[in-house]
Design an enzyme around this catalytic site. Sequence first.
Site, PDB file in Angstrom:
ATOM      1  NE  ARG A   1      -2.996  -3.092  -2.061  1.00 31.88           N
ATOM      2  CZ  ARG A   1      -2.556  -3.878  -1.084  1.00 31.88           C
ATOM      3  NH1 ARG A   1      -1.249  -4.048  -0.924  1.00 31.88           N
ATOM      4  NH2 ARG A   1      -3.397  -4.500  -0.287  1.00 31.88           N
TER       5      ARG A   1
ATOM      6  CG  HIS B   1      -4.863   1.083  -4.936  1.00 27.90           C
ATOM      7  ND1 HIS B   1      -4.294   0.807  -3.704  1.00 27.90           N
ATOM      8  CD2 HIS B   1      -5.994   0.329  -4.998  1.00 27.90           C
ATOM      9  CE1 HIS B   1      -5.052  -0.051  -3.058  1.00 27.90           C
ATOM     10  NE2 HIS B   1      -6.082  -0.358  -3.810  1.00 27.90           N
TER      11      HIS B   1
ATOM     12  CE1 TYR C   1      -5.953  -7.055  -7.809  1.00 31.02           C
ATOM     13  CE2 TYR C   1      -6.300  -8.055  -5.657  1.00 31.02           C
ATOM     14  CZ  TYR C   1      -5.971  -6.966  -6.423  1.00 31.02           C
ATOM     15  OH  TYR C   1      -5.656  -5.778  -5.827  1.00 31.02           O
TER      16      TYR C   1
ATOM     17  CG  HIS D   1      -6.243  -8.333   0.629  1.00 30.87           C
ATOM     18  ND1 HIS D   1      -6.409  -8.756  -0.677  1.00 30.87           N
ATOM     19  CD2 HIS D   1      -6.041  -6.977   0.555  1.00 30.87           C
ATOM     20  CE1 HIS D   1      -6.328  -7.730  -1.489  1.00 30.87           C
ATOM     21  NE2 HIS D   1      -6.093  -6.639  -0.777  1.00 30.87           N
TER      22      HIS D   1
ATOM     23  CE  LYS E   1      -6.331  -0.427   4.664  1.00 34.12           C
ATOM     24  NZ  LYS E   1      -7.636  -0.632   3.974  1.00 34.12           N
TER      25      LYS E   1
ATOM     26  NE  ARG F   1      -3.638  -2.200   2.694  1.00 31.78           N
ATOM     27  CZ  ARG F   1      -3.393  -3.345   3.305  1.00 31.78           C
ATOM     28  NH1 ARG F   1      -2.206  -3.528   3.900  1.00 31.78           N
ATOM     29  NH2 ARG F   1      -4.297  -4.294   3.356  1.00 31.78           N
TER      30      ARG F   1
END
Length: 313
Positions: free
Chosen positions: A251, A248, A283, A274, A174, A150
């Site tokens: 990414r 992004h 994806y 994730h 995160k 990120r």
Amino acid sequence: MSDTRWLERFLEAIQAERDAARNTTLSYARDLTDFSAFLVPRGLDLSTAGRPDIEAYLVDQADRGMADATRARRLSAIRQLYRFAFLEGWRTDDPAALIRGPRRRRALPASLAEAEVDRLLDAATAFGRTEADRLRDTCLMQILYATGLRVSELVSLPVAAARGDPRMILVRGKGGRERMVPLSPPAREALATWLGHLDARAEPGRPRSPHLFPSRGRRGHMTRERFFLLVKDLARFAGLDPTSISPHTLRHAFATHLLAHGADLRVIQTLLGHASIATTEIYTHVIEARLRELVLEKHPLATPAAALEADER
């Protein structure tokens, strides 16, 4: 309490209890401040608003052309605020509990072809005004494409994580979750070159920056906004459409290209950081869409002439 105090207490709580990232907290603050401002002309505040007022806010958002995803996100923030207020005893009810908002549409993530990524990486080696800029930009882009980090994770990388020619680097993502991501040979080479430059320009006796991409700004490292603009500039320099390319996008390209070359979805989930495999599964739809296009464009029976020839046989 005033609306301002409500928001302060709520934001303090999510920071303390969930270790929410700064950008997450700012997003909550913006969304809830917007809702609070909507209530003021109606003679209401957060403590007196009811379910009809929240529903009226969502209708107003739709009338103003807000996307479904934006309205769903704002309703989520309102729900969490009122759930917190109910648990804290600020209210005896939860007016947002039963409201159903718009379902988020999961759009396919924009990506890039491998040749387009190569053009961006080449642009990074030539675009900057100084050698230092070019070395830094090359390091940033190589690490981004090699790891799928990120933006906030990339620009805030500590220099300590990059010492010793590592095959893998430790990333704090995160929610404070940590993960290890591998570096490609080109990324390791770019990293070693950039570190050599940082070491060469270090002044004896002066404290060294703890960040891999230092800046004189308040945060001490390159900002997300600055890197966003840099990627746009690199896209323009590479002859690509800058409106369709962002950090992004790189990414997404990282994940899409790994999947296209046979990587396991669980591995990609881990590398991207994730929390849920459901987030990564999008994806697979990108690959499916590309496979359909390939069949329609390249299959011998896909062209009218080929189909006619097959019928004649």
